[in-house]
Each structure stands twice: as structure tokens, then as C-alpha cells.
Motif scaffolding. Structure first.
Motif, short mmCIF file in Angstrom:
data_model
loop_
_atom_site.label_atom_id
_atom_site.label_comp_id
_atom_site.label_asym_id
_atom_site.label_seq_id
_atom_site.Cartn_x
_atom_site.Cartn_y
_atom_site.Cartn_z
N LEU A 53 36.82 38.67 44.69
CA LEU A 53 35.71 38.37 43.78
C LEU A 53 36.03 38.87 42.37
N GLN A 54 36.58 40.07 42.26
CA GLN A 54 36.94 40.63 40.95
C GLN A 54 37.92 39.71 40.23
N GLU A 55 38.92 39.24 40.97
CA GLU A 55 39.92 38.35 40.38
C GLU A 55 39.30 37.03 39.92
N ALA A 56 38.26 36.59 40.59
CA ALA A 56 37.64 35.30 40.29
C ALA A 56 36.63 35.36 39.16
N LEU A 57 36.28 36.55 38.69
CA LEU A 57 35.22 36.68 37.67
C LEU A 57 35.55 35.94 36.37
N GLY A 58 36.83 35.86 36.01
CA GLY A 58 37.20 35.15 34.80
C GLY A 58 36.81 33.68 34.86
N GLN A 59 36.96 33.08 36.02
CA GLN A 59 36.63 31.67 36.19
C GLN A 59 35.16 31.45 36.53
N TRP A 60 34.59 32.38 37.29
CA TRP A 60 33.19 32.25 37.72
C TRP A 60 32.45 33.55 37.43
N PRO A 61 32.01 33.77 36.20
CA PRO A 61 31.34 35.03 35.85
C PRO A 61 30.04 35.26 36.63
N GLY A 62 29.47 34.21 37.20
CA GLY A 62 28.25 34.35 37.98
C GLY A 62 28.44 35.12 39.27
N LEU A 63 29.70 35.40 39.61
CA LEU A 63 29.98 36.17 40.83
C LEU A 63 29.82 37.67 40.62
N ALA A 64 29.65 38.09 39.36
CA ALA A 64 29.55 39.53 39.06
C ALA A 64 28.38 40.18 39.80
N GLU A 65 27.27 39.49 39.90
CA GLU A 65 26.10 40.04 40.60
C GLU A 65 26.42 40.31 42.07
N ILE A 66 27.22 39.45 42.67
CA ILE A 66 27.59 39.63 44.07
C ILE A 66 28.45 40.88 44.22
#
Length: 191
Positions: A53-66
Motif C-alpha cells: 500500500l505504501q508503494e502504491a500511494l504515489g499512484q493512488w493517494p486515496g489509499l493513505a486512509e487505509i
């Protein structure tokens, strides 16, 4: 918990037993050790999900809440492992269960009602969330098995149950925020 390991191997478990924090020695296949192991496996899988999830935050910032909701769960799983290793130790509090329930309710409102059974897939993140969910269910089963032999605190049992629910809803939320359709189960053709 002031005691820390200064030496990793002790050779005390070479004959198939291990020590609990209360001084008891039990077989490595004892239900308590099985439960500890399943909670540890869940924690490791959750660590993998959080790293992805951390790695994906650049592409999908909406995952930060998760990430914000799931990251403390690793610490609480470690607390649960401590409770399992030290039967008189109490770390998990009901407020942690309420925190998970609040996140489940909030995320479930966003993803909407489940229309069909879904399969673990669509993206690596979605699948890994489902892997964590299935490991949470396994940990719950092992904790319930132990509970039948040696009663456990209700908070630990409830926590691992809610965590599996949270991970299911997290998988759905990841799909929504990644813009990936959920993989719907299709029944086999009837003869």
C-alpha cells in the motif's frame, strides 16, 4: 514488558517444547502456540499488505486512509500475541474494537452493499487484502480452539474477528479507489 531477547537461539525448543512467559513449557503443537503462530503469520501478511500500500500511494493517494487504519493493527496483533504468550497479561482494550467497527462502517458506506460473492483478485493489493482476511479467519479459528481449552479474554477474540471483517471491506475499498471492478463469483454451469 521489560525483558528483551539478547540471544536468538536458546536450544530449549529442540525437543518440541517451548516456554510461555508464565514459566510453563508446552508442546509446539499446543493450541496456545498454534494460536500465537497464526496471529504472527497474520501480522507478517499484514506487513506485506502495508508495504505494498505504501508503494502504491504515489499512484493512488486515496489509499493513505487505509494505511492509517491498518498500520496500528500490526501493533495490536503483537499485543494479542503477548496476551496469548502471557495468559495474565492484558493489552487489548474494547476501544480498539470500536475503532475497527467505525472504520468498517465508514468504508462499507463508501463501497455500498455487496451484490454478489467476490473473489480475491483484480490487483495485487486487493488479493493481498483478501490473503490477510483469510489469515485473520485462520487466526480466529485457532484462538477459538484455544478458548475452548483455556478461556481467553473476549477482547482478543472480538478483535481478530473484527479485523477479518475490516480486511474484507478494505479489499473492496482498495478496488474502488484503484478504479478496478471487483471480481464477481460466477456459479458453475448446471448440467
Amino acid at each position: 514488558m521489560g525483558y528483551r531477547l539478547s540471544k536468538i537461539y536458546t536450544r530449549t525448543g529442540d525437543r518440541g517444547e517451548t516456554g510461555l512467559a508464565d514459566g510453563r513449557r508446552v508442546g509446539k503443537d499446543h493450541p496456545r502456540i498454534e494460536a500465537i503462530g497464526e496471529v504472527d503469520t497474520l501480522n507478517s501478511q499484514l506487513g506485506l499488505l502495508l508495504a505494498d500500500l505504501q508503494e502504491a500511494l504515489g499512484q493512488w493517494p486515496g489509499l493513505a486512509e487505509i494505511v492509517e487504519v491498518l498500520a496500528p493493527c500490526q501493533h495490536r496483533l503483537f499485543d494479542l500475541g503477548g496476551e496469548l504468550a502471557m495468559p495474565d497479561y492484558q493489552a487489548l482494550q474494547s476501544g480498539e474494537i470500536e475503532r475497527l467497527e467505525a472504520a468498517i462502517d465508514l468504508w462499507n458506506d463508501e463501497v455500498g452493499p455487496l451484490q454478489n460473492f467476490i473473489l480475491p483478485g483484480g490487483s495485487r493489493l486487493i488479493a493481498q487484502a483478501h490473503v490477510c482476511r483469510s489469515f485473520a479467519r485462520n487466526a480466529e479459528r485457532h484462538c477459538q480452539h484455544l478458548n475452548a481449552v483455556e478461556p481467553l479474554r473476549a477482547e482478543g477474540l472480538a478483535y481478530v474477528n473484527r479485523l477479518s471483517d475490516l480486511l474484507f471491506v478494505a479489499a473492496r475499498l482498495i478496488a474502488k479507489r484503484q478504479g478496478i471492478a471487483e471480481v464477481l463469483w460466477k456459479a458453475a454451469d448446471k448440467p
